[in-house]
Design an enzyme around this catalytic site. Structure first.
Site, PDB file in Angstrom:
ATOM      1  N   GLU A  89       0.912  -0.778   0.118  1.00 49.56           N
ATOM      2  CA  GLU A  89      -0.084   0.083  -0.479  1.00 49.56           C
ATOM      3  C   GLU A  89       0.899   1.161  -0.297  1.00 49.56           C
ATOM      4  OE1 GLU A  89      -3.128   2.400   3.234  1.00 49.56           O
ATOM      5  OE2 GLU A  89      -1.655   0.624   3.612  1.00 49.56           O
ATOM      6  N   ASP A 109      -4.128   9.138  10.413  1.00 54.02           N
ATOM      7  CA  ASP A 109      -3.089   7.935  10.229  1.00 54.02           C
ATOM      8  C   ASP A 109      -1.621   9.184  11.893  1.00 54.02           C
ATOM      9  OD1 ASP A 109      -2.224   6.857   7.913  1.00 54.02           O
ATOM     10  OD2 ASP A 109      -2.630   8.552   7.002  1.00 54.02           O
TER      11      ASP A 109
END
Length: 263
Positions: free
Chosen positions: A49, A60
């Site tokens: 990814e 994140d």
């Protein structure tokens, strides 16, 4: 069944669970990130990814946020990124690369163009976590026209009816966030957490026709072993980046091999 789902199904004939690693494009430099992706693919990971960096990566945690900000000190653009990924997909046909990024840079590039270019370079899936499915009609149409899978995310706090809807519409694979919060250190290690994850994945499997990938907080072999039979892909993100930051590629590969010893 999509080409991506077929790839997963075929790979799963030989492995109890597949591996997906996460790399931020351009971190610490463009060439270093490409070298790291190549090492991972050479190691035999099933998926990488690759995140095109964005200044405000809201899903994140600190490690990936810092990597994105460092990467953005360079002059990066989506077209160069896709060209670089095309070289890797050509050179490593036994693995797959999927794009992960946020809506802002992808929208500026053009979602129709993105789907078309992804198909041209054999990048079969796109992950845009801040694009809700309800506002994605044009994006979905572009993906379908180019035989690309838009990969949707669900979390343990996704409402039941929405989770069932996303699971039923998933193609390629469904990205199941293992816990609430952002990427990085796990905060679901308390008593009973395994049962809650099991219940969550069982609910998803009852409605999903696509394979299941699980990420966020995976750092130990026992966590991955606990997913065998319940998921198809284990996703290694912040833990791999932290190892890379501490000891470079060799430290990252040591971690990878300890988590996926049959890779």
């Amino acid at each position: 069944m999509s080409q991506l789902a077929e790839f997963i199904q075929d790979k799963r004939q030989a492995k109890p669970i597949l591996s997906m690693t996460h790399v931020v494009y351009g971190y610490p430099t463009r060439q270093q990130s490409l070298a790291w992706i190549s090492r991972l693919l050479s190691e035999g990971v099933d998926f990488v990814e690759v995140q095109f960096p964005f200044s405000d990566p809201v899903a994140d945690g600190p490690s990936i946020v810092a990597a994105c900000h460092k990467a953005l000190e360079q002059d990066l653009n989506v077209e160069d990124f896709l060209t670089d990924m095309g070289v890797l997909t050509r050179d490593f046909p036994n693995s797959r690369i999927v794009l992960m990024s946020y809506l802002n840079p992808m929208y500026r590039y053009g979602l129709d163009k993105l789907a078309k270019r992804a198909a041209e370079i054999n990048m079969p899936g796109l992950i845009i976590p801040d694009l809700p499915i309800e506002l994605s009609a044009d994006y979905i149409t572009a993906c379908e026209a180019n035989h690309i899978d838009p990969i949707w995310l669900v979390t343990p706090v996704t409402p039941k009816t929405r989770l069932e809807m996303l699971a039923s519409k998933a193609s390629g694979f469904l990205y199941c966030v293992a816990r609430s919060g952002v990427t990085g250190h796990s905060n679901h290690e308390g008593k009973g957490s395994t049962n809650s994850v099991d219940d969550y994945l069982a609910q998803i499997k009852a409605h999903a026709n696509a394979p299941i990938g699980v990420g966020f907080g995976l750092r130990e072999r026992r966590q991955i072993e606990a997913l065998i039979g319940k998921a198809d892909i284990a996703i290694l993100g912040s833990a791999l980046l932290d190892a890379y930051n501490q000891g470079g590629e060799e430290a990252g590969l040591k971690l990878l091999r300890s988590l996926f010893p049959t890779q």
